[in-house]
Write an enzyme that holds these catalytic residues in place. Structure first.
Site, PDB file in Angstrom:
ATOM      1  N   PRO A  23       0.783  -1.241   0.000  1.00 19.27           N
ATOM      2  CA  PRO A  23       0.000   0.000   0.000  1.00 19.27           C
ATOM      3  C   PRO A  23       0.818   1.297   0.000  1.00 19.27           C
ATOM      4  O   PRO A  23       0.257   2.380  -0.085  1.00 19.27           O
ATOM      5  CB  PRO A  23      -0.780  -0.129   1.315  1.00 19.27           C
ATOM      6  CG  PRO A  23       0.104  -0.934   2.205  1.00 19.27           C
ATOM      7  CD  PRO A  23       0.824  -1.897   1.311  1.00 19.27           C
ATOM      8  N   GLY A  24       2.174   1.180   0.095  1.00 21.65           N
ATOM      9  CA  GLY A  24       2.960   2.393  -0.096  1.00 21.65           C
ATOM     10  C   GLY A  24       3.966   2.728   1.004  1.00 21.65           C
ATOM     11  O   GLY A  24       4.435   3.862   1.078  1.00 21.65           O
ATOM     12  N   GLY A  25       4.319   1.732   1.823  1.00 24.59           N
ATOM     13  CA  GLY A  25       5.282   1.999   2.907  1.00 24.59           C
ATOM     14  C   GLY A  25       6.643   2.456   2.392  1.00 24.59           C
ATOM     15  O   GLY A  25       7.257   3.364   2.947  1.00 24.59           O
ATOM     16  N   ASP A  46       1.955  -1.315  -9.169  1.00 18.44           N
ATOM     17  CA  ASP A  46       1.272  -2.409  -8.448  1.00 18.44           C
ATOM     18  C   ASP A  46      -0.177  -2.440  -8.911  1.00 18.44           C
ATOM     19  O   ASP A  46      -0.769  -1.379  -9.183  1.00 18.44           O
ATOM     20  CB  ASP A  46       1.335  -2.163  -6.923  1.00 18.44           C
ATOM     21  CG  ASP A  46       1.188  -3.452  -6.104  1.00 18.44           C
ATOM     22  OD1 ASP A  46       0.240  -4.216  -6.350  1.00 18.44           O
ATOM     23  OD2 ASP A  46       2.026  -3.669  -5.216  1.00 18.44           O
ATOM     24  N   ASP A  98       2.506  -4.703 -14.580  1.00 15.16           N
ATOM     25  CA  ASP A  98       3.327  -5.802 -14.078  1.00 15.16           C
ATOM     26  C   ASP A  98       4.744  -5.283 -13.830  1.00 15.16           C
ATOM     27  O   ASP A  98       5.391  -4.763 -14.761  1.00 15.16           O
ATOM     28  CB  ASP A  98       3.329  -6.928 -15.131  1.00 15.16           C
ATOM     29  CG  ASP A  98       4.173  -8.112 -14.684  1.00 15.16           C
ATOM     30  OD1 ASP A  98       4.774  -8.052 -13.583  1.00 15.16           O
ATOM     31  OD2 ASP A  98       4.236  -9.104 -15.438  1.00 15.16           O
ATOM     32  N   ASP A 153      10.113  -4.498  -3.717  1.00 14.75           N
ATOM     33  CA  ASP A 153       9.787  -5.354  -2.556  1.00 14.75           C
ATOM     34  C   ASP A 153       8.802  -6.445  -2.988  1.00 14.75           C
ATOM     35  O   ASP A 153       7.974  -6.878  -2.204  1.00 14.75           O
ATOM     36  CB  ASP A 153       9.179  -4.439  -1.465  1.00 14.75           C
ATOM     37  CG  ASP A 153       8.964  -5.138  -0.133  1.00 14.75           C
ATOM     38  OD1 ASP A 153       9.633  -6.142   0.124  1.00 14.75           O
ATOM     39  OD2 ASP A 153       8.115  -4.666   0.649  1.00 14.75           O
ATOM     40  N   LYS A 213      13.985 -12.473  -1.273  1.00 13.30           N
ATOM     41  CA  LYS A 213      13.275 -13.367  -0.346  1.00 13.30           C
ATOM     42  C   LYS A 213      13.999 -14.711  -0.420  1.00 13.30           C
ATOM     43  O   LYS A 213      14.226 -15.237  -1.528  1.00 13.30           O
ATOM     44  CB  LYS A 213      11.807 -13.532  -0.761  1.00 13.30           C
ATOM     45  CG  LYS A 213      11.117 -12.219  -1.170  1.00 13.30           C
ATOM     46  CD  LYS A 213      10.716 -11.353  -0.004  1.00 13.30           C
ATOM     47  CE  LYS A 213      10.162 -10.018  -0.507  1.00 13.30           C
ATOM     48  NZ  LYS A 213       9.976  -9.008   0.528  1.00 13.30           N
TER      49      LYS A 213
END
Ligand code: SAM
Length: 358
Positions: free
Chosen positions: A226-228, A244, A264, A280, A309
């Site tokens: 959501p934009g952190g 996104d 994408d 991320d 990851k």
């Protein structure tokens, strides 16, 4: 003539519990590269790893050979003189002072620490209480000297078991337990924001932050919602294209510095080169490594921050493979770059990478 400082028994690296194998692998790798023989002792979920040089080496030699800046999984690096296993409950200070005097040096700081485990958390109350009388006793012996390059660490495994060691101010984390504590910014839309804040503050020097994170710069955030992460960039006056398919935080959008593109992240490319690519997205690490290499070598971005990851197994090997792949790609276009990788406190099963093109 100054007396030599103690010769360490072992080097102790603090790490995230569960990442002892990776920390052991990197200590073995770095010591081999430095031509130092030795072996590691590590137990799963303890939050630390010991490397025993064999034969023992002078502290200065180890401190020069093992560069903390090059470590990925180690949160802190200390040189241990003694492992005290039976501190008497009625007087811990007298035997500890004896061991501390035997270090043959003074220190600019004294830290009482524990592993970052549940047991460690239970011990932190004891450490807090014990630190005042112990530091007073150390001060009385005139062992505190603000100009000393050494920091004293007492790493408690229980109230009777402690590793006593030193870290060098220029080759260690400045934070207690190697953890940068950050407050969650109220306006940031997700806790992920702390990962990027920690990355900027611990992986870039103050000077690099001033040079490379400036008002008016541009960035693309792949997997932004959501934009952190976008919030951290906008907070520094950087304009962001947020990629996104999910929804972005409305207050962040209302600020006017963000353009949200539903696309994408693996096929989007910006029309003009941006200063930063941040990413991320949850994907296989090699897939991310290829994407980042393409952006850097095709000139879509100057610098990058991204997460890898980690898989369940062979995590250290995977990080090395991704690093090698990106470095090879950069070398093929003669690009000079700084490449740093760390498992941050706010990272979970992942590491954070920063690449700065020079
Ligand atoms: N960094 C974000 C923050 O601080 O709020 C959190 C990102 S979240 C871990 C991962 C995001 O990546 C999700 O919002 C997901 O929709 C997005 N994502 C995953 N695959 C993607 C793709 N191929 N293209 C664009 N976004 C993608």
């Amino acid at each position: 003539m100054p007396v030599d400082i103690m010769t360490p028994l072992c080097c102790l690296a603090y790490c995230r519990p569960g990442f002892e194998k990776e920390t052991a692998a990197e200590l073995m790798h770095l010591s081999q590269v430095a031509g130092i023989q030795g072996y590691v002792k590590a137990s799963q979920d303890t939050g630390y790893v010991c490397f025993y040089p064999a034969p023992q080496l002078a502290i200065e030699q180890l401190n020069t050979a093992l560069s903390f800046d090059r470590m990925i999984f180690a949160r802190q690096l200390i040189f241990v003189s003694e492992i005290t296993q039976q501190l008497p409950a009625d007087d811990r200070i007298t035997p500890l002072l004896g061991s501390i005097q035997a270090l043959q040096t003074r220190f600019s700081q004294v830290l009482l620490e524990t592993p970052d485990t549940n047991d460690g958390k239970q011990l932190s109350g004891f450490c807090k209480k014990f630190s005042t009388p112990l530091i007073k006793a150390i001060e009385k012996q005139q062992l505190i000297d603000s100009s000393s390059p050494w920091r004293l660490h007492l790493f408690f495994l229980s109230s009777s078991e402690v590793f006593i060691g030193l870290s060098h101010l220029k080759n260690s984390s400045p934070h207690a337990m190697g953890i940068m504590r950050l407050r969650m910014p109220k306006a940031a839309p997700s806790r992920s924001t702390l990962k990027l804040e920690e990355a900027f503050k611990t992986m870039l020097s103050e000077r690099e932050q001033q040079t490379y994170l400036c008002n008016g710069m541009t960035a693309v955030d792949l997997g932004a919602c959501p934009g952190g992460w976008t919030w951290q960039l906008v907070n520094r006056g950087i304009r962001v294209i947020a990629i996104d398919n999910g929804p972005m935080d409305q207050a962040l959008m209302d600020g006017g510095l963000v353009t949200h593109v539903r696309a994408d992240g693996f096929t989007y490319t910006p029309q003009k080169t941006v200063d930063w690519l941040v990413c991320d997205m949850v994907e296989r690490p090699m897939h991310i490594a290829r994407l980042i290499s393409r952006w850097l070598t095709e000139g879509h971005c100057r610098h990058a921050v991204f997460n890898l990851k980690l898989p369940m197994k062979k995590r250290y090997d995977m990080v090395m493979e991704c690093r090698e792949f990106i470095m090879d790609e950069l070398q093929q276009v003669n690009a000079r770059a700084i490449f740093r990788i760390r498992q941050l406190y706010h990272d979970r099963e992942e590491v954070t990478c920063v690449i700065i093109r020079l």
